[in-house]
Design a protein around this motif. Structure first.
Motif, PDB file in Angstrom:
ATOM      1  N   LEU A 127     -27.596   7.147 -86.579  1.00 30.34           N
ATOM      2  CA  LEU A 127     -27.388   6.853 -84.709  1.00 30.34           C
ATOM      3  C   LEU A 127     -27.039   5.251 -84.524  1.00 30.34           C
ATOM      4  CD1 LEU A 127     -30.656   9.494 -84.897  1.00 30.34           C
ATOM      5  CD2 LEU A 127     -27.580  10.174 -84.196  1.00 30.34           C
TER       6      LEU A 127
ATOM      7  N   LEU B  93     -30.070  12.561 -90.175  1.00 29.17           N
ATOM      8  CA  LEU B  93     -29.595  11.576 -88.668  1.00 29.17           C
ATOM      9  C   LEU B  93     -29.828   9.848 -88.793  1.00 29.17           C
ATOM     10  CD1 LEU B  93     -29.487  13.802 -86.174  1.00 29.17           C
ATOM     11  CD2 LEU B  93     -28.101  13.241 -87.567  1.00 29.17           C
TER      12      LEU B  93
ATOM     13  N   ALA C 136     -24.375  17.710 -83.944  1.00 30.11           N
ATOM     14  CA  ALA C 136     -25.513  16.213 -84.171  1.00 30.11           C
ATOM     15  C   ALA C 136     -24.422  15.974 -85.474  1.00 30.11           C
ATOM     16  CB  ALA C 136     -26.670  16.424 -83.977  1.00 30.11           C
ATOM     17  N   TYR C 137     -24.870  17.003 -86.515  1.00 29.74           N
ATOM     18  CA  TYR C 137     -24.803  16.919 -87.951  1.00 29.74           C
ATOM     19  C   TYR C 137     -23.337  15.898 -87.949  1.00 29.74           C
ATOM     20  CZ  TYR C 137     -24.843  17.011 -93.063  1.00 29.74           C
ATOM     21  OH  TYR C 137     -25.191  16.644 -94.939  1.00 29.74           O
TER      22      TYR C 137
ATOM     23  N   PHE D 247     -22.591  12.667 -86.795  1.00 30.73           N
ATOM     24  CA  PHE D 247     -22.798  11.033 -87.656  1.00 30.73           C
ATOM     25  C   PHE D 247     -23.335  11.510 -88.049  1.00 30.73           C
ATOM     26  CE2 PHE D 247     -25.616  11.764 -82.755  1.00 30.73           C
ATOM     27  CZ  PHE D 247     -25.004  10.827 -82.044  1.00 30.73           C
TER      28      PHE D 247
ATOM     29  N   MET E  18     -26.942  14.788 -72.637  1.00 28.90           N
ATOM     30  CA  MET E  18     -28.249  14.936 -72.745  1.00 28.90           C
ATOM     31  C   MET E  18     -29.259  15.470 -71.845  1.00 28.90           C
ATOM     32  SD  MET E  18     -28.708  13.388 -76.461  1.00 28.90           S
ATOM     33  CE  MET E  18     -28.573  11.887 -76.176  1.00 28.90           C
TER      34      MET E  18
ATOM     35  N   ILE F  54     -31.693  10.033 -79.224  1.00 27.61           N
ATOM     36  CA  ILE F  54     -31.372  11.356 -79.975  1.00 27.61           C
ATOM     37  C   ILE F  54     -33.087  11.795 -80.221  1.00 27.61           C
ATOM     38  CG2 ILE F  54     -30.812  12.434 -82.071  1.00 27.61           C
ATOM     39  CD1 ILE F  54     -28.249  12.067 -80.204  1.00 27.61           C
TER      40      ILE F  54
ATOM     41  N   ASP G 253     -27.688  22.644 -81.435  1.00 22.43           N
ATOM     42  CA  ASP G 253     -27.731  21.667 -81.033  1.00 22.43           C
ATOM     43  C   ASP G 253     -27.949  20.976 -82.605  1.00 22.43           C
ATOM     44  OD1 ASP G 253     -27.943  21.388 -78.452  1.00 22.43           O
ATOM     45  OD2 ASP G 253     -30.299  21.540 -78.491  1.00 22.43           O
TER      46      ASP G 253
END
Length: 215
Positions: free
Chosen positions: A132, A128, A178-179, A182, A86, A139, A174
């Motif tokens: 997290l 999110l 992430a989906y 998390f 990241m 993030i 991106d």
């Protein structure tokens, strides 16, 4: 010299297409030896293309180099490299921001796209947030930086619709990472992550090539 340059350009473009297609074909497979290399070659080809053809826009090449480093860090099956990956992409986006955001201007269409990016990012962050845990800060920092990259693509006086499309696809890519990580799984997410990512980087590169000369 011009003939050699044209040959090298064709070689780099072919390398991008071939290696991105190969990686996409195996994107839903388990990690395999040298997958990090196959994944990174397309971005390396774009970086070399940028340095060769856009000497006045070295920030693009630098952004692609940082992206390639991020690709390697995220692909290697080693614990603890996600945050480092990241970080590499944050540096890539900072390069893009400084490249695109020159003499800001705003039109209605660009304002609508920029507003859509902001709404999507805020909604996605809210989705999110509950999952997290200790990753909230890194993030959210990353989301802020990539949104800033998208905004810079919309506001830059010398940017164009190709660059804006690339920025939108980068945000989508991106989000597709992430989906599932998390929130909930997405069918064939690995394929769609890399498809939108390669398309985004190609559009950013081509759009920068066509970018208006800066005065």
């Amino acid at each position: 010299m011009e003939k050699e340059k044209n040959w090298l350009n064709r070689f780099l473009i072919t390398g991008f297409i071939v290696f991105s297609t190969v990686f996409l074909a195996f994107s839903n497979s388990e990690f395999y030896t040298l997958s990090w290399l196959v994944k990174t070659v397309p971005i390396a080809c774009l970086a070399l293309f940028a340095f060769l053809n856009m000497p006045g826009k070295r920030l693009l090449g630098a952004g692609l180099v940082f992206s390639g480093i991020g690709d390697i860090l995220l692909e290697l099956p080693v614990e603890g490299l996600f945050e480092a990956g990241m970080g590499a992409f944050i540096l890539a986006h900072l390069c893009y921001i400084f490249l695109f955001l020159r003499k800001p201007r705003l039109t209605l269409m660009r304002a609508l796209v920029m507003g859509g990016m902001a709404l999507f990012t805020l909604e996605f962050a809210a989705k999110l947030y509950p999952a997290l845990g200790p990753m909230k800060v890194p993030i959210f920092v990353y989301l802020g930086v990539i949104l800033a990259m998208g905004v810079s693509a919309c506001l830059g006086l010398y940017t164009n619709g190709i660059i804006i499309a690339g920025a939108v696809l980068f945000i989508v890519s991106d989000a597709l990472i992430a989906y599932p990580m998390f929130v909930a799984p997405i069918a064939h997410s690995s394929f769609w992550v890399m498809f939108t990512y390669y398309a985004a980087q190609a559009l950013l590169t081509y759009g920068t090539l066509k970018m208006k000369p800066q005065r």
